[in-house]
Design an enzyme around this catalytic site. Structure first.
Site, PDB file in Angstrom:
ATOM      1  N   LEU A  65      39.998  48.426  38.986  1.00  0.00           N
ATOM      2  CA  LEU A  65      38.705  48.228  38.327  1.00  0.00           C
ATOM      3  C   LEU A  65      38.588  46.809  37.755  1.00  0.00           C
ATOM      4  O   LEU A  65      39.599  46.115  37.587  1.00  0.00           O
ATOM      5  CB  LEU A  65      38.534  49.275  37.229  1.00  0.00           C
ATOM      6  N   PRO A  66      37.363  46.362  37.419  1.00  0.00           N
ATOM      7  CA  PRO A  66      37.147  44.956  37.065  1.00  0.00           C
ATOM      8  C   PRO A  66      37.763  44.457  35.766  1.00  0.00           C
ATOM      9  O   PRO A  66      38.051  43.270  35.648  1.00  0.00           O
ATOM     10  CB  PRO A  66      35.616  44.844  36.999  1.00  0.00           C
ATOM     11  N   THR A  96      43.645  44.447  36.532  1.00  0.00           N
ATOM     12  CA  THR A  96      44.223  43.426  35.654  1.00  0.00           C
ATOM     13  C   THR A  96      43.507  43.509  34.318  1.00  0.00           C
ATOM     14  O   THR A  96      42.316  43.198  34.220  1.00  0.00           O
ATOM     15  CB  THR A  96      44.081  42.023  36.256  1.00  0.00           C
ATOM     16  N   LYS A 171      51.440  39.832  35.066  1.00  0.00           N
ATOM     17  CA  LYS A 171      50.292  39.463  35.904  1.00  0.00           C
ATOM     18  C   LYS A 171      49.483  38.339  35.256  1.00  0.00           C
ATOM     19  O   LYS A 171      49.054  37.396  35.934  1.00  0.00           O
ATOM     20  CB  LYS A 171      49.401  40.686  36.129  1.00  0.00           C
ATOM     21  N   LYS A 240      38.256  35.530  34.038  1.00  0.00           N
ATOM     22  CA  LYS A 240      38.538  36.705  33.194  1.00  0.00           C
ATOM     23  C   LYS A 240      40.027  36.825  32.903  1.00  0.00           C
ATOM     24  O   LYS A 240      40.442  37.034  31.764  1.00  0.00           O
ATOM     25  CB  LYS A 240      38.015  37.962  33.895  1.00  0.00           C
TER      26      LYS A 240
END
Length: 286
Positions: A65-66, A96, A171, A240
């Site tokens: 998901l975003p 992430t 990450k 982001k």
């Protein structure tokens, strides 16, 4: 665990669905995009009308998901994934997000007898399609044998990095370094070109010397040819991620002057309307 729910079937998710099916799993897929669901159905997945329904039929759920807020809503909402799953089910969140949110989700899952792992990915849509992703795992190592077959069906290199949130820490650090390297390449190639050394020649020197890097291998054509419409990883997604890195550094009271500089550079690119282009489009903003 033969029944898997996949929530989020976009650029990364459809590759996950394909490889799970190819490895013998029954996949229940959900995405708000009907086009994405149609692609997954053609691959052999069973489309579902909501995250709740995808999870209700699954032993394990994978989410891609975003960002943090949507992951939290999908997992913990009134008709969320956690409320749909049976006790002792698994959730592998491959989005992430920030480590703090991952830890909060892990605690909420634990209270319902569900095993939650943060499992962000590296390798992009090509790696997802090929099943060669790098997977960074944070969570309880006691249940790793249970989820390893699923992870091995979609990834090549699997790292158990520590307790909940550790995968996200790795990450975010990884992507900050990618962003920093990309911005650095944009600067040095521009300087070299102005001074009479072509971009292609300088890139060959870089890849032959101590400055050799995988960023130039992956994004090199876009950087050298200015083909930023060829989106390997969007600039808005990178923006982001690096801001989540900066927030994480601040949460742990660690100075990150380079991180701040890179965030400023990517913000400038965002203000120039480059968010939907490839992340390498930052090179044209320096």
């Amino acid at each position: 665990m033969k029944n898997i729910g996949v929530i989020g079937c976009g650029a990364m998710g459809k590759g996950l669905v394909k490889n799970l099916i190819n490895n013998g799993y029954k996949v229940y897929a959900y995405d708000p995009s009907q086009d994405a669901l149609a692609i997954c159905e053609a691959l052999g997945a069973i489309p579902q009308p909501s995250p709740f329904e995808a999870a209700r039929q699954a032993d394990l759920v994978i989410s891609s998901l975003p960002g943090p807020s949507i992951v939290r809503d999908v997992m913990m909402g009134g008709s969320g994934v956690f409320s749909a799953l049976k006790p002792h089910s698994f959730v592998l969140d491959m989005s992430t997000i920030d480590p703090k949110t991952a830890q909060e989700l892990n605690q909420a899952a634990k209270e319902q007898g569900i095993h939650f792992y943060d499992c962000p990915l590296s390798g992009g849509p090509k790696g997802a399609d090929a099943g060669t992703l790098t997977i960074m795992v944070g969570g309880d190592d006691r249940y790793l044998p249970d989820i390893r077959p699923v992870l091995e069906s979609i990834g090549k290199d699997i790292f158990l990095l520590g307790p909940s949130g550790s995968g996200q820490v790795a990450k975010l650090c990884h992507n900050m370094l990618v962003a920093l390297t990309t911005a650095g390449l944009g600067e040095v190639l521009a300087v070299g070109e102005k001074a009479g050394v072509s971009r292609s020649q300088l890139s060959e020197v870089i890849q032959s010397g101590s400055a050799h890097n995988r960023v130039l291998t992956v994004f090199g054509e876009n950087i050298l040819q200015h083909t930023y419409e060829n989106v390997l990883f969007s600039l808005e997604h990178m923006n982001k991620d690096i801001h989540l890195y900066k927030e994480t550094a601040e949460f742990y009271s660690e100075d990150s002057p380079l991180g701040q500089l890179v965030c400023d550079i990517y913000e400038k690119a965002m203000e120039q309307g480059k968010g939907k282009l490839d992340s390498s489009a930052v090179c044209g903003s320096i």
